[in-house]
Write a protein that holds these residues in place. Sequence first.
Motif, mmCIF file in Angstrom:
data_model
loop_
_atom_site.group_PDB
_atom_site.id
_atom_site.type_symbol
_atom_site.label_atom_id
_atom_site.label_comp_id
_atom_site.label_asym_id
_atom_site.label_seq_id
_atom_site.Cartn_x
_atom_site.Cartn_y
_atom_site.Cartn_z
ATOM 1 N N LYS A 92 43.778 39.633 42.218
ATOM 2 C CA LYS A 92 42.936 39.462 42.518
ATOM 3 C C LYS A 92 41.649 39.902 41.884
ATOM 4 N N VAL A 93 40.544 39.921 41.846
ATOM 5 C CA VAL A 93 39.379 39.896 41.367
ATOM 6 C C VAL A 93 38.556 39.119 42.486
ATOM 7 N N GLU A 94 37.550 39.854 42.680
ATOM 8 C CA GLU A 94 36.285 39.145 43.115
ATOM 9 C C GLU A 94 35.264 39.312 42.289
ATOM 10 N N GLY A 130 42.091 49.900 30.764
ATOM 11 C CA GLY A 130 43.289 49.299 31.514
ATOM 12 C C GLY A 130 43.334 48.165 31.292
ATOM 13 N N ASP A 131 44.330 47.556 31.276
ATOM 14 C CA ASP A 131 43.742 45.628 31.288
ATOM 15 C C ASP A 131 44.309 45.054 32.671
ATOM 16 N N VAL A 132 43.776 43.941 32.573
ATOM 17 C CA VAL A 132 43.581 43.345 33.705
ATOM 18 C C VAL A 132 45.444 42.254 33.755
ATOM 19 N N LYS A 133 45.972 42.883 34.710
ATOM 20 C CA LYS A 133 47.933 42.020 34.524
ATOM 21 C C LYS A 133 47.636 40.456 35.302
ATOM 22 N N VAL A 147 41.371 32.331 35.210
ATOM 23 C CA VAL A 147 41.753 32.323 35.730
ATOM 24 C C VAL A 147 42.287 31.678 37.305
ATOM 25 N N SER A 148 42.315 31.624 37.717
ATOM 26 C CA SER A 148 42.509 30.337 38.969
ATOM 27 C C SER A 148 41.449 31.060 40.578
ATOM 28 N N LEU A 149 40.711 29.874 41.137
ATOM 29 C CA LEU A 149 39.577 30.199 42.140
ATOM 30 C C LEU A 149 40.292 29.953 43.165
ATOM 31 N N ASP A 150 39.507 31.416 44.393
ATOM 32 C CA ASP A 150 40.029 31.248 45.504
ATOM 33 C C ASP A 150 39.123 30.127 46.467
ATOM 34 N N SER A 186 46.995 38.194 31.511
ATOM 35 C CA SER A 186 47.084 39.137 31.643
ATOM 36 C C SER A 186 45.824 39.452 30.321
ATOM 37 N N VAL A 187 45.050 40.047 30.976
ATOM 38 C CA VAL A 187 43.241 39.847 29.567
ATOM 39 C C VAL A 187 43.338 41.899 29.163
ATOM 40 N N PRO A 188 43.704 42.013 27.816
ATOM 41 C CA PRO A 188 43.860 43.460 27.712
ATOM 42 C C PRO A 188 42.027 43.908 27.905
ATOM 43 N N ALA A 189 42.092 45.064 28.122
ATOM 44 C CA ALA A 189 40.584 46.111 28.153
ATOM 45 C C ALA A 189 40.155 44.942 29.229
#
Length: 175
Positions: A44-46, A37-40, A64-67, A24-27
Amino acid sequence: MTSYYDVDAILTDAQKVPCTFELSVPALGFLEGNMSGDVKQGSKVELPLWLGEMLAISQSPSLVSLDHPSALSPRVLNALKADARTVDLRALAPHFYNLGARVLELFEEEEMIEVLSDAFKSRAAVIADQAHNPRGALGEGADFLRGLDENERQLFRASHDSAKAVRTWMNDLKK
């Protein structure tokens, strides 16, 4: 090795790839379209390839892990195996083969190497044929030519220009 000023490399690195946040990353909610808000963890984000790669390798454990990008999904690879000439690579990614090369730097996948190599070889033969036969490029081959990625477009231009130069040379010899 590519040059720092290589426009194709810059455009390839700007291609969005799916990433999964491992922490999780704040802000940083704006990455998901959340203005606050935060990224939980598990989101999944592009992200652009260059950013996703940096976040994936920057620390341990990785942020992060790359897909695999959708342009290199199993569905696309299966379509390339079936008949590479029918796939519109430009719609998938304008720099499709460069993206494939960059992804293969990050993931070692023998099957993907083989599929991309075979696809380029089979499409190169059609590209050369279209470049030497101008009527084919304007008629039934027009849809195929619209779907070429940037590397294939450069190959088409080089083939077309060389065929034109040979015809000019042959005409000069006859005079």
